[in-house]
Design a protein around this motif. Sequence first.
Motif, PDB file in Angstrom:
ATOM      1  N   ALA A 227      38.022  73.620  13.532  1.00 18.83           N
ATOM      2  CA  ALA A 227      38.988  72.543  13.749  1.00 18.83           C
ATOM      3  C   ALA A 227      39.262  71.922  12.383  1.00 18.83           C
ATOM      4  N   VAL A 228      40.511  71.918  11.981  1.00 21.68           N
ATOM      5  CA  VAL A 228      40.881  71.358  10.671  1.00 21.68           C
ATOM      6  C   VAL A 228      41.342  69.921  10.885  1.00 21.68           C
ATOM      7  N   MET A 229      40.764  69.013  10.106  1.00 18.92           N
ATOM      8  CA  MET A 229      41.038  67.586  10.310  1.00 18.92           C
ATOM      9  C   MET A 229      41.787  67.023   9.112  1.00 18.92           C
ATOM     10  N   TYR A 230      42.776  66.189   9.395  1.00 21.47           N
ATOM     11  CA  TYR A 230      43.523  65.527   8.324  1.00 21.47           C
ATOM     12  C   TYR A 230      43.938  64.140   8.796  1.00 21.47           C
ATOM     13  N   ALA A 281      46.785  53.059   5.807  1.00 19.20           N
ATOM     14  CA  ALA A 281      48.196  53.356   5.515  1.00 19.20           C
ATOM     15  C   ALA A 281      48.517  54.807   5.867  1.00 19.20           C
ATOM     16  N   TRP A 282      48.129  55.234   7.082  1.00 24.11           N
ATOM     17  CA  TRP A 282      48.529  56.585   7.489  1.00 24.11           C
ATOM     18  C   TRP A 282      50.057  56.642   7.493  1.00 24.11           C
ATOM     19  N   PRO A 283      50.650  57.688   6.953  1.00 22.14           N
ATOM     20  CA  PRO A 283      52.115  57.776   6.922  1.00 22.14           C
ATOM     21  C   PRO A 283      52.710  57.843   8.333  1.00 22.14           C
ATOM     22  N   SER A 284      53.960  57.448   8.457  1.00 24.67           N
ATOM     23  CA  SER A 284      54.668  57.565   9.735  1.00 24.67           C
ATOM     24  C   SER A 284      54.948  59.045  10.018  1.00 24.67           C
ATOM     25  N   GLY A 285      55.368  59.324  11.254  1.00 26.19           N
ATOM     26  CA  GLY A 285      55.700  60.704  11.609  1.00 26.19           C
ATOM     27  C   GLY A 285      54.488  61.600  11.462  1.00 26.19           C
ATOM     28  N   CYS A 286      54.673  62.794  10.932  1.00 25.67           N
ATOM     29  CA  CYS A 286      53.534  63.668  10.638  1.00 25.67           C
ATOM     30  C   CYS A 286      52.805  63.094   9.427  1.00 25.67           C
ATOM     31  N   ARG A 287      51.502  62.899   9.578  1.00 22.63           N
ATOM     32  CA  ARG A 287      50.756  62.238   8.504  1.00 22.63           C
ATOM     33  C   ARG A 287      50.645  63.089   7.241  1.00 22.63           C
ATOM     34  N   PHE A 288      50.948  64.363   7.365  1.00 23.43           N
ATOM     35  CA  PHE A 288      50.864  65.242   6.194  1.00 23.43           C
ATOM     36  C   PHE A 288      52.205  65.322   5.463  1.00 23.43           C
ATOM     37  N   HIS A 289      53.252  64.662   6.013  1.00 27.12           N
ATOM     38  CA  HIS A 289      54.591  64.942   5.469  1.00 27.12           C
ATOM     39  C   HIS A 289      54.756  64.608   3.979  1.00 27.12           C
ATOM     40  N   PRO A 290      54.095  63.548   3.439  1.00 23.75           N
ATOM     41  CA  PRO A 290      54.314  63.298   2.003  1.00 23.75           C
ATOM     42  C   PRO A 290      53.767  64.415   1.101  1.00 23.75           C
ATOM     43  N   ARG A 291      52.855  65.251   1.647  1.00 26.12           N
ATOM     44  CA  ARG A 291      52.246  66.308   0.825  1.00 26.12           C
ATOM     45  C   ARG A 291      52.711  67.697   1.258  1.00 26.12           C
ATOM     46  N   CYS A 292      53.543  67.757   2.287  1.00 23.75           N
ATOM     47  CA  CYS A 292      53.827  69.060   2.908  1.00 23.75           C
ATOM     48  C   CYS A 292      54.971  69.790   2.202  1.00 23.75           C
ATOM     49  N   CYS A 299      60.117  65.231  10.178  1.00 24.47           N
ATOM     50  CA  CYS A 299      58.668  65.076   9.982  1.00 24.47           C
ATOM     51  C   CYS A 299      58.293  63.673   9.504  1.00 24.47           C
ATOM     52  N   ALA A 300      59.214  62.987   8.823  1.00 19.69           N
ATOM     53  CA  ALA A 300      58.901  61.652   8.305  1.00 19.69           C
ATOM     54  C   ALA A 300      58.912  60.597   9.402  1.00 19.69           C
ATOM     55  N   THR A 301      59.508  60.917  10.544  1.00 20.54           N
ATOM     56  CA  THR A 301      59.624  59.907  11.604  1.00 20.54           C
ATOM     57  C   THR A 301      58.964  60.320  12.913  1.00 20.54           C
ATOM     58  N   ASP A 302      58.960  61.610  13.226  1.00 20.77           N
ATOM     59  CA  ASP A 302      58.455  62.061  14.533  1.00 20.77           C
ATOM     60  C   ASP A 302      57.045  62.627  14.389  1.00 20.77           C
ATOM     61  N   ASP A 303      56.140  62.101  15.199  1.00 23.49           N
ATOM     62  CA  ASP A 303      54.735  62.514  15.146  1.00 23.49           C
ATOM     63  C   ASP A 303      54.545  63.758  16.022  1.00 23.49           C
ATOM     64  N   PRO A 304      54.188  64.903  15.458  1.00 30.94           N
ATOM     65  CA  PRO A 304      54.092  66.101  16.301  1.00 30.94           C
ATOM     66  C   PRO A 304      52.844  66.069  17.187  1.00 30.94           C
ATOM     67  N   PRO A 305      52.957  66.489  18.455  1.00 28.07           N
ATOM     68  CA  PRO A 305      51.764  66.636  19.304  1.00 28.07           C
ATOM     69  C   PRO A 305      51.077  67.963  18.985  1.00 28.07           C
ATOM     70  N   ALA A 306      49.918  68.206  19.627  1.00 25.72           N
ATOM     71  CA  ALA A 306      49.257  69.509  19.459  1.00 25.72           C
ATOM     72  C   ALA A 306      50.052  70.542  20.250  1.00 25.72           C
ATOM     73  N   LEU A 307      50.529  71.562  19.570  1.00 18.97           N
ATOM     74  CA  LEU A 307      51.382  72.576  20.199  1.00 18.97           C
ATOM     75  C   LEU A 307      50.704  73.937  20.105  1.00 18.97           C
ATOM     76  N   PRO A 308      50.854  74.781  21.143  1.00 17.34           N
ATOM     77  CA  PRO A 308      50.199  76.092  21.096  1.00 17.34           C
ATOM     78  C   PRO A 308      50.886  77.026  20.099  1.00 17.34           C
ATOM     79  N   VAL A 309      50.061  77.777  19.356  1.00 12.95           N
ATOM     80  CA  VAL A 309      50.617  78.797  18.458  1.00 12.95           C
ATOM     81  C   VAL A 309      49.983  80.158  18.724  1.00 12.95           C
ATOM     82  N   GLY A 310      49.166  80.250  19.760  1.00  9.58           N
ATOM     83  CA  GLY A 310      48.517  81.506  20.118  1.00  9.58           C
ATOM     84  C   GLY A 310      47.427  81.195  21.119  1.00  9.58           C
TER      85      GLY A 310
END
Length: 325
Positions: A227-230, A281-292, A299-310
């Motif tokens: 499990a990768v945590m950020y 100060a977690w960023p809005s939207g996806c928290r990784f967006h400033p580094r992504c 990505c700067a406004t919408d927070d993605p849920p956990a989505l299946p990729v396999g």
Amino acid sequence: MSPLLEVENLRITFPSSGATSRPVDGVSFSLSKGELLAVVGESGCGKSLTALALLRLVPPPGQILPGSVIRLEGTDVLALGAAELRSIRGRRVGMIFQDPMTSLNPVFTVADQISESVRAHQQVSKRAARARALELLQEVGIPDPVERLDNYPHQLSGGMRQRVMIAIALASEPELLVADEPTTALDVTVQAQILELLDRLRAARGMAVLLITHDLGIVAGRADRVAVMYAGRLVEEATTAALFARPSHPYTKGLLASVPRITGTVTRLTPIAGTVPPPTAWPSGCRFHPRCPDALPRCATDDPPALPVGEQHRMRCWLAEAGQR
Ligand code: SF4
């Protein structure tokens, strides 16, 4: 089969002047008997606090927020009274930390410290506890175990001290061992030996292991799942084979690109740009967006849920929805 450990929507808060600090913010995972789950992330991502929360050891003034769920074989850990909690801490769940020197008592011998743990969980004589301490030292592969019994912590190497800590944790025959950065303070050869020991012990004892680490490189070939945590959340979770074969979240890809490989062609390591933001100060939207490097406008406004990729593989990233991983 129901899981040994279930964590749902774990949220931890710390009071902070003028801002809400939420270093762990909605973490969910489960762990089966005998399984090794690695939680991987940079310093400050909330992984060690997550581990401490399992035994309700979050340091004050931190608090586990209502709505968080931690169940050990169906028992609601967050609802336990003090006596019941003691029966879980160090008994059903053992814990080892990064620096064994700060966990071991410098004025007691190895035998004293392991025997104390044995006698805390079993009603046995001092002589029997010392005999059990010797067996545990043998089980964790300490060289010259008879001699080591009467050593003090300062007389042992870092690797031996960590083996003693593991012996203390094993004294209660735990069903789950939480290992928080157990090899970070050790050199590379000793690191590998300690990880092999943990792997061997879980196979021999059927014990589950939750391995907390910043180093994705030590996970391959050992963990069943990763499990990768950020920024206080799990951003990707998969079997270890799937994660290394098809890393999907841009953060996981960044972590992998920054790990040296000993096989294949030599390529320049690529660090992830920027640093983990503070939990106030977690960023809005996806928290990784400033580094992504792959960020989309949303990505700067919408927070993605956990989505299946396999199969058994999911991530918190809009690229999963767009099929662009
Ligand atoms: S949601 Fe957007 S910013 Fe976040 S990891 Fe995915 S692409 Fe990058």
